[in-house]
Design an enzyme around this catalytic site. Structure first.
Site, PDB file in Angstrom:
ATOM      1  N   ASN A  43      20.797  46.638   1.618  1.00  0.00           N
ATOM      2  CA  ASN A  43      21.353  46.072   2.842  1.00  0.00           C
ATOM      3  C   ASN A  43      21.879  44.673   2.569  1.00  0.00           C
ATOM      4  OD1 ASN A  43      21.695  46.028   5.904  1.00  0.00           O
ATOM      5  ND2 ASN A  43      20.503  44.178   5.569  1.00  0.00           N
ATOM      6  N   ASP A  79      24.287  27.789  18.384  1.00  0.00           N
ATOM      7  CA  ASP A  79      24.577  29.167  18.011  1.00  0.00           C
ATOM      8  C   ASP A  79      25.936  29.643  18.514  1.00  0.00           C
ATOM      9  OD1 ASP A  79      23.912  31.707  16.859  1.00  0.00           O
ATOM     10  OD2 ASP A  79      21.822  31.280  17.323  1.00  0.00           O
ATOM     11  N   TYR A  91      22.588  36.190   7.998  1.00  0.00           N
ATOM     12  CA  TYR A  91      21.529  35.583   8.796  1.00  0.00           C
ATOM     13  C   TYR A  91      21.460  34.099   8.440  1.00  0.00           C
ATOM     14  CZ  TYR A  91      20.292  40.531   8.218  1.00  0.00           C
ATOM     15  OH  TYR A  91      20.326  41.905   8.126  1.00  0.00           O
ATOM     16  N   ARG A  92      21.584  33.265   9.447  1.00  0.00           N
ATOM     17  CA  ARG A  92      21.576  31.829   9.181  1.00  0.00           C
ATOM     18  C   ARG A  92      20.287  31.425   8.470  1.00  0.00           C
ATOM     19  NH1 ARG A  92      20.218  30.958  15.380  1.00  0.00           N
ATOM     20  NH2 ARG A  92      18.046  30.281  15.223  1.00  0.00           N
TER      21      ARG A  92
END
Length: 623
Positions: free
Chosen positions: A179, A295, A183-184
């Protein structure tokens, strides 16, 4: 130093640096040679540029780092298409439709007709190479220091610097399936970051399996590589065996992605990345406080607990460039990645729901908050069938508001869509609330990752739908009525209610207010007072936003509302009106979570960038 160098027999494949050269040749990348600060200054520059359609920027002199930084590579629709190897993002749908439309009959001739498509599909698996540019230099031990990379602190209230374009690679400890996700990662020390694996993400599932097996989870984080791979890491892939992010990038690119084994982890990593961070997450370790972070919603995500990623090695090219992005108030660069996913997965959605003509997730909806879908309507209730079907398609489960319109309505015409809503969606009759999973970044939902949803049927009504018992207006039950008569009206006598700082009525049936909320129930009282006021004539929607909202800017209004509502709790019928309560929720109203602030840059940084703009050499019109 213990650095090692490797030669790179990997043959040419697209990467960040070749894409930068292409953009520079087209006049879409500008070099800035003066020193710039990675703490907020680059964000302010990049934010101005992306909102004006400006160029990508290579910052050659980032204070405190020996490496240059590039930002805005995918900052326009055209650049995103170029990065994915198509002339326009609409071509992505045609490309996928070509692949999935395999011929099934016709004997030998039919089979031969599939040969070209199968050849395309053969480009899906990655290509293994012995070594590549991404391992030309290797840092291990004490050499590992994330502060040496020009990692950005993006917004004033951020908890620290964040890696914003990481391609995080893990493998299922049981099945071996690979995978890659984006992601931050908040820097928490010279060799430690947070890992923002939300509860629905595949990385979280891999970590849970590692915990059950009593093992650490190896992790590799690529920074850079093929721009198509960067996009693929954000794509909501369906659960099809053999289809992963490397395979998607290979198909889009028309050639297999080169991968090699990590130096200290047994994971495939992109051979042409700029940097690779190698390490592990220990599922037995206590989680760390991560955040706040400005965000993609345009609000800060407040601090929460997330796993720690321990960096054991950093590998890189000899002359790497650090790619970054910023997220925040829309429109931002991620809007074009979202649009690419729309185009790419439209054919798959149409295979399952064939009446779909098109769909769009407008920037004001920051992906999941708003989905507009147009359909070929042939029977009553079809709009609800399609909306509920969308809720069941992968990450569409996070959608908050779905607006269904007729096939002739352009789904990307924001104003036209909302005109259709007032003209054809009668409050109470053509609105339906339900509930289900929500994005965990949704600060307004009734619970973490769980909340209300709203369907607005703005299609032309059939006789069976007009006669519904759900009708709330006198003219709905008349025999032979097909559609209600709606006469919008703009009053010049706007009512003066307490706490309303700004307001306006639109000709297409909306009354918009910016409310300074100071007490529980204030929005409900405002709605009830307005519903009986003469100025409500011709109004179908009362939009209550917060005091920071520009009521003249409908993009700003809808962005605020869609972020600040749980539809089941905050969208309700009051008399003839549909009231959208997008004001801040208070503890006295039963809202127990903290309410996050909107993202804003500090005036000091704004003034500094304004004063230095002439030094950057950037276009004046993007200032």
């Amino acid at each position: 130093m213990a650095s090692a160098q490797k030669h790179s027999p990997v043959r040419h494949s697209p990467d960040i640096q070749s894409f930068m050269r292409l953009l520079e040749a087209r006049g879409e990348l500008v070099r800035v040679s003066v020193p710039v600060d990675r703490d907020l200054e680059i964000t302010e520059i990049a934010d101005r540029l992306v909102k004006k359609g400006g160029p990508a920027v290579l910052f050659e002199n980032v204070k405190g780092s020996d490496f240059p930084l590039v930002i805005g590579l995918l900052g326009t629709r055209q650049r995103t298409a170029l990065a994915l190897g198509v002339s326009d993002l609409d071509d992505l749908a045609a490309k996928v439709r070509h692949l999935i439309d395999l011929k099934g009959g016709g004997g030998l001739g039919g089979l031969l007709g599939n040969v070209g498509k199968l050849r395309d599909a053969m480009n899906l698996p990655p290509r293994r190479v012995r070594s590549g540019p991404a391992q030309e230099i290797v840092w291990t031990g004490d050499e590992v220091d994330l502060a040496r990379l020009p990692i950005l602190k993006c917004w004033p209230l951020d908890g620290g610097p964040f890696v914003t374009l990481p391609l995080v690679i893990t493998r299922d400890p049981e099945t071996g399936e690979r995978n890659m996700g984006m992601y931050r990662m908040q820097v928490m020390g010279k060799n430690v970051t947070g890992m923002h694996w939300q509860r629905h993400k595949t990385g979280t599932k891999h970590l849970e399996k590692a915990r059950r097996l009593g093992k650490r989870l190896p992790v590799a984080v690529a920074i850079g590589g093929d721009p198509a791979l960067i996009y693929a890491a954000t794509a909501p892939l369906p659960p099809i065996p053999g289809l992963d992010e490397f395979a998607l990038a290979g198909y889009l690119r028309g050639q297999r992605s080169p991968v090699m084994k990590g130096v200290t982890v047994d994971l495939d990593v992109p051979a042409n990345a700029e940097f690779i961070l190698e390490g592990y997450v220990d599922p037995q370790e206590d989680w760390a406080v991560e955040g706040p972070f400005g965000d993609h919603t345009g609000f800060y995500t407040l601090p929460d607990l997330y796993p720690r990623f321990h960096v054991t090695a950093i590998t890189m090219r000899r002359d790497p460039v650090y790619p970054a992005t910023i997220v925040g108030r829309p429109p931002m660069e991620d809007a074009y990645l979202i649009e690419a996913s729309e185009r790419l997965f439209l054919p798959a959605a149409q295979m399952i729901l064939p009446e779909i003509v098109d769909y769009h997730m407008p920037p004001a909806g920051v992906a999941h908050n708003l989905v507009v879908v147009s359909i070929r309507k042939t029977y009553p209730g079809q709009a609800y069938k399609v909306a509920n079907g969308l809720f069941g398609l992968g990450q569409m489960m996070f959608a908050k508001v779905v607006v269904v319109v007729d096939e002739a309505v352009p789904v990307n015409d924001f104003a036209a869509v909302w005109r259709e809503v007032t003209a054809k969606a009668v409050p109470g009759r053509d609105t339906l609330t339900t509930r289900g999973p929500t994005d965990v970044l949704d600060h307004s939902s009734r619970g973490w990752g769980y909340g209300g949803k709203l369907i607005l049927d703005a299609t032309t009504k059939l006789p069976e739908e007009v006669g519904s018992a759900a009708s709330s207006r006198e003219d709905q039950g008349k025999e032979g009525a097909v559609e209600p008569l709606f006469v919008p009206h703009t009053s010049t006598d706007l009512p003066d209610f307490g706490g309303v700082l700004a307001q306006r009525q639109t000709a297409d049936g909306y009354w918009v207010v910016a409310l300074h909320k100071t007490r529980p129930g204030q929005a409900q009282a405002l709605a009830e007072a307005f519903a009986t006021h003469p100025a409500a004539s011709g109004i179908r929607h009362l939009l209550i936003a917060d005091e920071q909202t520009d009521v003249q800017n409908m993009q700003d209004v809808w962005w605020t509302l869609l972020n600040n509502i749980d539809p089941e709790r905050d969208v309700r019928q009051v008399g003839p009106l549909l009231v959208w309560d997008g004001a801040r929720k208070l503890p006295e109203e039963g809202f127990v979570r903290a309410w996050p602030p909107k993202i804003e840059m500090t005036p000091e940084v704004q003034r500094r960038v304004e004063a230095r703009w002439h030094l950057y050499g950037l276009p004046e019109q993007a200032r």
